[in-house]
Design an enzyme around this catalytic site. Structure first.
Site, mmCIF file in Angstrom:
data_model
loop_
_atom_site.group_PDB
_atom_site.id
_atom_site.type_symbol
_atom_site.label_atom_id
_atom_site.label_comp_id
_atom_site.label_asym_id
_atom_site.label_seq_id
_atom_site.Cartn_x
_atom_site.Cartn_y
_atom_site.Cartn_z
ATOM 1 N N HIS A 96 0.835 -1.201 0.000
ATOM 2 C CA HIS A 96 0.000 0.000 0.000
ATOM 3 C C HIS A 96 0.870 1.252 0.000
ATOM 4 C CE1 HIS A 96 1.076 0.599 4.179
ATOM 5 N NE2 HIS A 96 0.751 -0.664 4.399
ATOM 6 N N ASP B 139 3.718 -4.819 3.391
ATOM 7 C CA ASP B 139 5.166 -5.025 3.375
ATOM 8 C C ASP B 139 5.542 -6.420 3.852
ATOM 9 O OD1 ASP B 139 4.149 -4.359 5.863
ATOM 10 O OD2 ASP B 139 5.748 -2.967 6.400
#
Length: 479
Positions: free
Chosen positions: A82, A338
């Site tokens: 994101h 991540d």
């Protein structure tokens, strides 16, 4: 996202030359250098923010980002983190406690490295912004996502005929979904509302292997992660310096760490951060390494089970590559977190240090520098190349890994054009080395045992836009 090389930008703009042209052999004057001898990438604060700060391209090996002249990209498989966001609520709590100590001295004039506080305000307007993707400033998360989609339209637009409906995939988390939507708008443009089909994949554990966010709840290798202190000696030095300049704050090394976390998020929402200069370059180097340790031991190769988690994506993408664009399709854009990308890299066996990272000192030169791996908006792109024969390689199909717009050689398999890996070799290596996710993580037999959504997807556009207001601290996973 692609950026023109600073090395050749001036020349290219002035002459219209290729970005990789070296310009005239004879300088305009005897004092003019064809190439700058100053390289300051290592000093960029963006490389020492860990995974908290704005996106920056990976430091490359000098391999051309464009496909070799003998090759054409015929399939792309990307997973993107994101975009830039505000701190999480838990980080926000620690930040606010550290700031309370800073403000506790009730001074009207801060001194030294904190003199800017006389005019500074916290960049999080209120607690409802925690977790949200940023929308302000030049590093804004939604802007990052849109620009990335636009850049990839220029790079990979030839893989879409402008008519078919293309599915793309997001994990079911608020800011990830919004990143996917903005990327889609950037890539598909006016056609986004009709020719893109967002598929939202739940982050629930019951999805098993059919997920962009597989879990390993039976993980038995978390001891080091659970005992990380997030401290290095440089933080004590910073605390002593700031306390001496503004007596009464009584900051600890832990407070310094939390203030640096706050600083590392500020550029996500603002064009400038005075907090950067409140700490020295050496202190930022230490901060970046502490973040490296977090990812390495908690979501990377320092946890022996993470390769199995990443094997879900690596194995499914291998199937796509071998099926090829005619059978499977050409464009596979995916969006997650991540800590979903780092296990994939572990499964692929790239960027693995020769030995575990030490906890008491910075391991300079190790390949696991997280600012180069998963900054905000970081992404791993797998390219399938269809290549003609050259003097060095045969006609055939090859694979290239691209991490944050820098080509990442696949270990020793670099015999193909542009240091790519023959698909047959890539397949053999992964088939030999990929661990089994369901066995390693003891996945319930009642849960899906493999990733299937790339083949079983919807082509409706009903999820392309949000249909409800943004909630306070939005970010909870959707079932």
């Amino acid at each position: 996202m692609p950026r023109t090389s600073l090395l050749t930008l001036a020349c290219a703009l002035a002459t219209g030359a290729s970005a990789f042209s070296y310009g005239a052999a004879i300088p305009q004057s005897t004092q003019e250098k064809q190439f700058s001898q100053e390289f300051r990438d290592g000093y960029s604060i963006l490389k020492h923010y860990g995974g908290n700060g704005p996106y920056s391209e990976r430091v490359s090996y000098g391999i051309a980002r464009d496909p070799p002249t003998s090759c054409e990209v015929d399939q792309v498989i990307m997973v993107k983190r994101h975009g830039e966001r505000y701190p999480s609520p838990s980080a926000g709590k620690d930040i606010e406690e550290a700031l309370a100590k800073v403000y506790s001295i009730n001074t009207t004039e801060y001194k030294g490295d904190l003199a800017f506080l006389n005019d500074w305000t916290y960049y999080v307007p209120n607690e409802c912004y925690y977790n949200a993707e940023t929308t302000s400033g030049p590093y804004a998360g939604l802007l990052d996502a849109y620009n990335h989609g636009n850049d990839y339209k220029a790079r990979y637009g030839h893989l879409w005929n402008g008519e078919t409906v293309v599915p793309f995939f997001s994990s079911g988390y608020g800011r990830v979904i919004e990143t996917a939507r903005k990327f889609g708008e950037g890539f598909f443009g006016y056609n986004y509302s009709t020719n893109a089909a967002l598929n939202i994949i739940s982050e629930s554990e019951v999805m098993g292997a059919d997920s962009l966010t597989p879990t390993c709840d039976t993980d038995n290798d978390q001891t080091t992660c659970d005992n990380l202190t997030y401290q290095l000696p440089q933080f004590k030095v910073a605390a002593a310096r700031l306390n001496s300049q503004n007596p009464g704050m009584n900051l600890t090394a832990s407070d310094v760490y939390n203030l640096m976390v706050m600083a590392s998020f500020e550029l996500n929402a603002r064009p400038f951060s005075n907090w950067i200069n409140a700490f020295t370059q050496d202190e930022w180097v230490s901060f970046g390494y502490v973040e490296d340790l977090n990812y390495y031991y908690c979501a990377g190769p320092g946890d022996k089970n993470m390769a199995a988690v990443g094997a879900v994506y690596a194995n499914a993408s291998l199937t796509l590559l071998n099926q090829g664009p005619k059978e499977a399709g050409s464009l596979f854009f995916n969006f997650a977190h991540d800590t979903n990308i780092t296990p994939i890299l572990a499964a692929l066996g790239v960027l693995i240090p020769n030995e575990d990272l030490p906890l008491d000192r910075v391991a300079f030169g190790n390949p696991y520098s997280i600012g180069n791996i998963v900054p905000m908006g970081g992404h791993l792109t797998i390219e399938r190349l269809s290549c003609q024969a050259t003097a060095l390689s045969d006609e055939g199909t090859y694979v290239r890994l691209v991490l944050n717009e820098a080509v990442l050689p696949f270990n020793d398999c670099t015999s193909g054009p542009g240091y790519s890996c023959p698909l047959a070799n890539y397949t053999s290596i992964l088939n030999k080395n990929l661990p089994d996710y369901t066995t390693t993580c003891n996945v319930s037999a009642s849960y899906p045992q493999y990733l299937s959504f790339w083949w079983n997807y919807n082509t409706t556009t009903e999820l392309n836009y949000r249909s409800s207001p943004i909630a306070c601290q939005e970010g909870d996973a959707m079932d």
